[in-house]
Design an enzyme around this catalytic site. Structure first.
Site, PDB file in Angstrom:
ATOM      1  CE1 TYR A 113     -17.088  34.154  31.633  1.00 48.73           C
ATOM      2  CE2 TYR A 113     -16.044  33.023  29.785  1.00 48.73           C
ATOM      3  CZ  TYR A 113     -17.001  33.892  30.268  1.00 48.73           C
ATOM      4  OH  TYR A 113     -17.867  34.515  29.400  1.00 48.73           O
ATOM      5  CE  LYS A 165     -17.413  36.206  22.592  1.00 50.81           C
ATOM      6  NZ  LYS A 165     -18.560  36.985  22.914  1.00 50.81           N
ATOM      7  CB  CYS A 217     -26.925  40.797  19.103  1.00 55.40           C
ATOM      8  SG  CYS A 217     -26.237  39.246  19.750  1.00 55.40           S
ATOM      9  CB  SER A 228     -18.781  30.302  28.172  1.00 54.54           C
ATOM     10  OG  SER A 228     -19.426  30.239  26.906  1.00 54.54           O
ATOM     11  CB  CYS A 245     -24.686  42.734  23.407  1.00 54.73           C
ATOM     12  SG  CYS A 245     -25.249  42.017  21.831  1.00 54.73           S
ATOM     13  CE  LYS A 286     -20.033  37.574  20.017  1.00 54.52           C
ATOM     14  NZ  LYS A 286     -20.932  38.372  20.869  1.00 54.52           N
ATOM     15  CB  CYS A 311     -28.232  38.888  22.986  1.00 54.08           C
ATOM     16  SG  CYS A 311     -26.544  38.911  23.583  1.00 54.08           S
ATOM     17  NE  ARG A 328     -25.966  35.544  20.003  1.00 48.88           N
ATOM     18  CZ  ARG A 328     -27.126  35.676  20.644  1.00 48.88           C
ATOM     19  NH1 ARG A 328     -28.187  36.091  20.008  1.00 48.88           N
ATOM     20  NH2 ARG A 328     -27.209  35.383  21.937  1.00 48.88           N
ATOM     21  NE  ARG A 356     -25.139  32.399  22.222  1.00 48.87           N
ATOM     22  CZ  ARG A 356     -25.101  32.147  20.923  1.00 48.87           C
ATOM     23  NH1 ARG A 356     -25.869  31.212  20.415  1.00 48.87           N
ATOM     24  NH2 ARG A 356     -24.313  32.844  20.137  1.00 48.87           N
TER      25      ARG A 356
HETATM   26  C1  PBG Z   1     -23.107  39.030  23.815  1.00 50.37           C
HETATM   27  C2  PBG Z   1     -21.932  38.199  24.165  1.00 50.37           C
HETATM   28  C3  PBG Z   1     -21.782  36.811  24.056  1.00 50.37           C
HETATM   29  C4  PBG Z   1     -20.536  36.493  24.584  1.00 50.37           C
HETATM   30  C5  PBG Z   1     -19.965  37.681  24.989  1.00 50.37           C
HETATM   31  N1  PBG Z   1     -20.836  38.738  24.700  1.00 50.37           N
HETATM   32  C6  PBG Z   1     -22.736  35.787  23.618  1.00 50.37           C
HETATM   33  C7  PBG Z   1     -23.067  35.563  22.225  1.00 50.37           C
HETATM   34  O1  PBG Z   1     -22.592  36.211  21.299  1.00 50.37           O
HETATM   35  O2  PBG Z   1     -23.925  34.690  22.053  1.00 50.37           O
HETATM   36  C8  PBG Z   1     -19.997  35.091  24.695  1.00 50.37           C
HETATM   37  C9  PBG Z   1     -18.983  34.916  25.751  1.00 50.37           C
HETATM   38  C10 PBG Z   1     -18.682  33.523  26.135  1.00 50.37           C
HETATM   39  O3  PBG Z   1     -19.154  32.530  25.547  1.00 50.37           O
HETATM   40  O4  PBG Z   1     -17.936  33.390  27.103  1.00 50.37           O
HETATM   41  N2  PBG Z   1     -23.247  39.297  22.461  1.00 50.37           N
HETATM   42 ZN    ZN Z   2     -25.417  39.843  21.831  1.00 45.19          ZN
END
Ligand code: PBG
Ligand code: ZN
Length: 298
Positions: free
Chosen positions: A288, A223, A104, A249, A94, A170, A96, A192, A180
């Site tokens: 995690y 996800k 992104c 996360s 990605c 996603k 971002c 986003r 983040r």
């Molecule tokens: C990047 C990405 C993200 C996550 C995984 N790849 C962040 C987002 O989309 O803001 C989130 C993973 C997580 O929260 O553990 N695009």
């Molecule tokens: Zn991203």
């Protein structure tokens, strides 16, 4: 459950000289570049054999050029891990973490993401990650057409055998907050919602997965995992491809926070959350908790 089903996300920050402990994700460390041997053997000692690698660059710019630099943070980390261990390396793809605006993709003058121009940069990033030694490429930016763009680029560069793990469904989620913080990737303006999926729409999730399978995905993903177990179950029943679910996360941080307050039994809540994801139909669980959970299983 078995430790082979777990994937551990790991972070490398180009600016660090020693391991950083993250406040918003207790137990998740960000690594400096170097020391790959110890990192991989530490993870593998738990029984976990796969990592999903994220990079945090020293410099960011409007084009996210650190994402596709041959000597970028994630390229160095991937190469270091592969040279020093036999752990499976999945590269998150990605922009971002690499753009100064935190989106992104690259932006037009009014601040909207330019989908098709972004695809060209994803293609470059994928090839640079494969060249660094990544075993699997995982596009996570949710641009339309990203899987076929990445597949074509990998094939043309001679990486026909490198599989794609597609972040297919996603969702636009509040649960990415702690990530983040850790990855320094919060968008500077807006959000986003334009490219990630609305949480109430189940049919769109299936359409997105279908498109990714047509574009050449080898592994599909849902996800976050916990709040979207219905989608995990739908995907498991409807598609033949291996299915990954990403316990993100926020899902992790909530269990950790409640446990730190003495409000929940951490070990039991961890295993229950993971078993729920497996029961819903996931073949691969990105979490995690991977090392902690693996240690409980062996
Ligand atoms: C990047 C990405 C993200 C996550 C995984 N790849 C962040 C987002 O989309 O803001 C989130 C993973 C997580 O929260 O553990 N695009
Ligand atoms: Zn991203």
């Amino acid at each position: 459950m078995h430790p082979d089903e777990f994937v551990l996300p790991i972070f490398f920050d180009e600016k660090l000289s020693e391991v950083k402990i993250n406040d918003s994700m207790p137990g998740v460390r960000t690594f400096p570049l170097g020391g790959y041997d110890g990192i991989a053997s530490g993870i593998q000692s738990s029984g976990v054999n796969s990592v999903l690698v994220f990079g945090v660059p020293a410099e960011k710019d409007s084009q996210g050029s650190g994402a596709y630099a041959a000597d970028g943070v994630v390229q160095k980390a991937i190469c270091g891990i592969k040279e020093n261990s036999d752990i499976l390396v999945i590269a998150d793809l990605c922009l971002c973490e690499y753009t100064d605006h935190g989106h992104c993709g690259i932006l037009d003058k009014s601040g909207w993401v330019k989908n098709d121009e972004t695809l060209e940069l994803y293609a470059k990033t994928a090839v640079s990650q494969a060249a660094a030694g990544a075993d699997i490429i995982a596009p996570s930016g949710m641009m339309d057409g990203q899987i076929s763009a990445v597949r074509t680029a990998l094939d043309d560069a001679g990486f026909k055998e490198i599989p794609i793990m597609a972040y297919s469904a996603k969702f636009y989620s509040a649960y990415y907050g702690p990530f983040r913080d850790v990855a320094c990737s919060a968008p500077g303006h807006g959000d986003r919602a334009g490219y990630q999926m609305p949480c109430g729409n189940r049919k769109e999730a299936i359409r997105e997965i279908e498109l990714d399978t047509e574009e050449g995905a080898d592994i599909i993903m849902v996800k976050p995992a916990g709040p979207y177990l219905d989608i995990v179950r739908d995907a498991a029943e409807m598609f033949d491809l291996p299915l990954a679910a990403y316990q993100v996360s926020g899902e992790y941080a909530m269990i950790k926070a409640a446990a730190r307050n003495g409000w929940i039994d951490e070990g039991r809540a961890m295993m229950e959350s993971l078993l729920g994801i497996k029961r819903a139909g996931a073949d691969i669980i990105i979490t995690y908790f991977a090392e902690e959970a693996a240690r409980k299983l062996i």
